[in-house]
Design an enzyme around this catalytic site. Structure first.
Site, PDB file in Angstrom:
ATOM      1  N   LYS A   1       0.803  -1.226   0.000  1.00 28.85           N
ATOM      2  CA  LYS A   1       0.000   0.000   0.000  1.00 28.85           C
ATOM      3  C   LYS A   1       0.838   1.279   0.000  1.00 28.85           C
ATOM      4  CE  LYS A   1      -4.345  -0.792  -0.218  1.00 28.85           C
ATOM      5  NZ  LYS A   1      -5.475   0.036  -0.644  1.00 28.85           N
TER       6      LYS A   1
ATOM      7  N   ASP B   1      -7.979   0.229   6.705  1.00 23.86           N
ATOM      8  CA  ASP B   1      -8.005  -0.996   7.494  1.00 23.86           C
ATOM      9  C   ASP B   1      -6.658  -1.169   8.188  1.00 23.86           C
ATOM     10  OD1 ASP B   1      -6.033  -2.615   5.810  1.00 23.86           O
ATOM     11  OD2 ASP B   1      -7.416  -1.743   4.379  1.00 23.86           O
TER      12      ASP B   1
HETATM   13  C1  LIG Z   1      -2.957  -6.397   2.226  1.00 21.91           C
HETATM   14  C2  LIG Z   1      -3.988  -5.862   1.304  1.00 21.91           C
HETATM   15  N1  LIG Z   1      -4.244  -6.525   0.174  1.00 21.91           N
HETATM   16  C3  LIG Z   1      -5.163  -6.093  -0.693  1.00 21.91           C
HETATM   17  C4  LIG Z   1      -5.891  -4.936  -0.436  1.00 21.91           C
HETATM   18  C5  LIG Z   1      -6.951  -4.536  -1.416  1.00 21.91           C
HETATM   19  O1  LIG Z   1      -6.754  -3.306  -2.010  1.00 21.91           O
HETATM   20  P1  LIG Z   1      -8.025  -2.526  -2.567  1.00 21.91           P
HETATM   21  O2  LIG Z   1      -8.775  -1.988  -1.380  1.00 21.91           O
HETATM   22  O3  LIG Z   1      -7.461  -1.488  -3.432  1.00 21.91           O
HETATM   23  O4  LIG Z   1      -8.852  -3.506  -3.286  1.00 21.91           O
HETATM   24  C6  LIG Z   1      -5.644  -4.208   0.734  1.00 21.91           C
HETATM   25  C7  LIG Z   1      -6.366  -2.980   1.015  1.00 21.91           C
HETATM   26  O5  LIG Z   1      -6.205  -2.344   2.030  1.00 21.91           O
HETATM   27  C8  LIG Z   1      -4.673  -4.683   1.627  1.00 21.91           C
HETATM   28  O6  LIG Z   1      -4.396  -4.042   2.768  1.00 21.91           O
END
Ligand SMILES: Cc1ncc(COP(=O)(O)O)c(C=O)c1O
Length: 403
Positions: A77, A130
């Protein structure tokens, strides 16, 4: 098998239209990567070939991109928040000085331009998260000397909250779910004249999330350079779908001639893209309520519209999974087959590998395996998008066998 002793995995097919604005290109990714290279500690994260697992499952190849070491922040992220703040600076949105951030002359911003309370001082950036996006933004803001306020949904793991505070940001756990927390962060931005740096888009709020999504494409570019042959199958996990959307666009641009089959993976409790694909009526469909899943990063009920635009055009399969699939993925990656390398993967990170494992092993998923053509010719790519960002929970799942 984890999937058949609990809730089933469900899936749908949708013919990708192939038509979407070319927002996430190889050239754009090169630009993002050129910026990321200037940051201390940049190096491409490993693309791990799991040869023994691939052989065991009957696949030609299985590669997993391991994001657990990204800039020391344990998740991909940070690529988004850092690139976005950089682009704000480049476009002369002066985030340091009091005064309204203004796009440079001659630059046509997208509607809303992401600035809340533009008439007020804007030295503080604010977001809802989150955990992983907020941590990445806090890291990026601290490097630039900006204030940073991060709101987290109720029930957020204390370790994730503390990791944000340790970077000097103010982290506040709200009483709401993720989507309600996003709206609260927007109201706080307006009230205090902060800049909302949110990793999801909606009508009128597009420029900031578009930059965040472009930041994610560094990951795609690294993968494309690390692989010696294009994958035939790509599995992308999704919360709001910003990451999946950016990579769908990127891979479509990158592998135009040999387009892989892209599958979007979400938890049952927050399967807003699955629902949107299922209704297929030109509208985004949300999921309300508690969004209770161990995949905290994917616990989002409202799709990102810039993400959906790309996903709709390029993804062919949508899968909604129970938590057990993510837990299986964590155990598989943490306890590798044969000489494969170990990957420490958190709940949201491991779900795609867990799904590939389940599809290849669970007789109940034979139809999905055949439809996807996951066989001895398949070269599969999964992303492990985070490390053990909640170590206590990681141990409960991997050591104690929870889920
Ligand atoms: C570890 C992880 N993977 C995938 C995602 C998914 O990203 P998106 O919200 O852009 O779909 C998040 C989102 O916070 C994440 O923290």
């Amino acid at each position: 098998m984890s999937t058949s002793n609990g809730q089933p995995v469900v899936w749908i097919w949708r013919t990708p239209s192939g038509q979407a604005p070319r927002r996430f290109t190889v050239a754009g990714a090169e630009r993002a990567q050129a910026f990321h290279r200037t940051l201390p500690g940049y190096q491409p994260t490993p693309l791990v070939p799991l040869r023994d697992l691939a052989a065991m499952l009957g696949l030609a190849a299985l590669h997993v991109k391991d994001e657990s070491g990204r800039f020391g922040q344990q998740a991909f992220k940070v690529l988004g928040g850092s690139f976005c703040l950089h682009r704000c600076m480049e476009e002369n949105w002066d985030l340091r000085e009091p005064g309204a951030p203004q796009p440079a002359a001659g630059c046509e911003p997208l509607p809303g331009a992401g600035v809340a309370g533009a008439a007020q001082p804007s030295r503080t950036v604010v977001t809802a998260t989150d955990g992983n996006h907020g941590r990445g933004l806090a890291w990026s803001a601290s490097r630039l000397g900006l204030g940073c306020v991060v709101y987290l949904p109720r029930g957020s793991a204390p370790e994730r909250v503390e990791a944000i505070r340790a970077l000097g940001a103010q982290a506040v756990v709200t009483d709401w779910n993720y989507d309600e927390t996003v709206r609260f962060a927007g109201r706080q931005a307006e009230r205090h004249g902060w800049v909302l740096v949110q990793d999801t888009s909606w009508e009128g709020y597009e420029q900031i999330p578009a930059w965040i999504m472009q930041g994610y494409t560094t990951m795609g570019l690294e993968i494309a350079r690390q692989l010696d042959r294009p994958p035939t199958h790509i599995f992308l996990q999704a919360g709001v779908g910003a990451m999946a959307g950016a990579l769908c666009g990127f891979f479509a641009d990158c592998y135009a001639a040999a387009r892989p089959v892209i599958t979007i993976v979400e938890p049952h409790q927050a399967s807003c893209l699955f629902q949107t694909a299922r209704h297929d009526d030109g509208r985004l469909h949300r999921v309300d309520g508690e969004l209770r899943t161990i995949m905290a990063g994917l616990a989002c009920g409202e799709p990102c519209h810039l993400g959906w635009e790309q996903i709709r055009a390029h993804a062919g399969c949508f899968v909604s999974t129970p938590d057990a699939v993510a837990a299986t993925g964590m155990r598989v990656l943490g306890n590798p087959a044969g000489a494969d390398a170990r990957i420490v993967s958190g709940e949201s990170g491991a779900v795609t590998t867990g799904l590939v494992y389940a599809i290849m092993r669970d007789p109940a998923l034979g139809d999905l395996r055949r439809q996807l053509r996951l066989d001895g010719q398949a070269r599969v790519l999964c992303l492990s998008t985070e490390g053990d960002t909640d170590r206590e929970q990681y141990r409960r799942i991997v050591w104690d066998g929870l889920y």
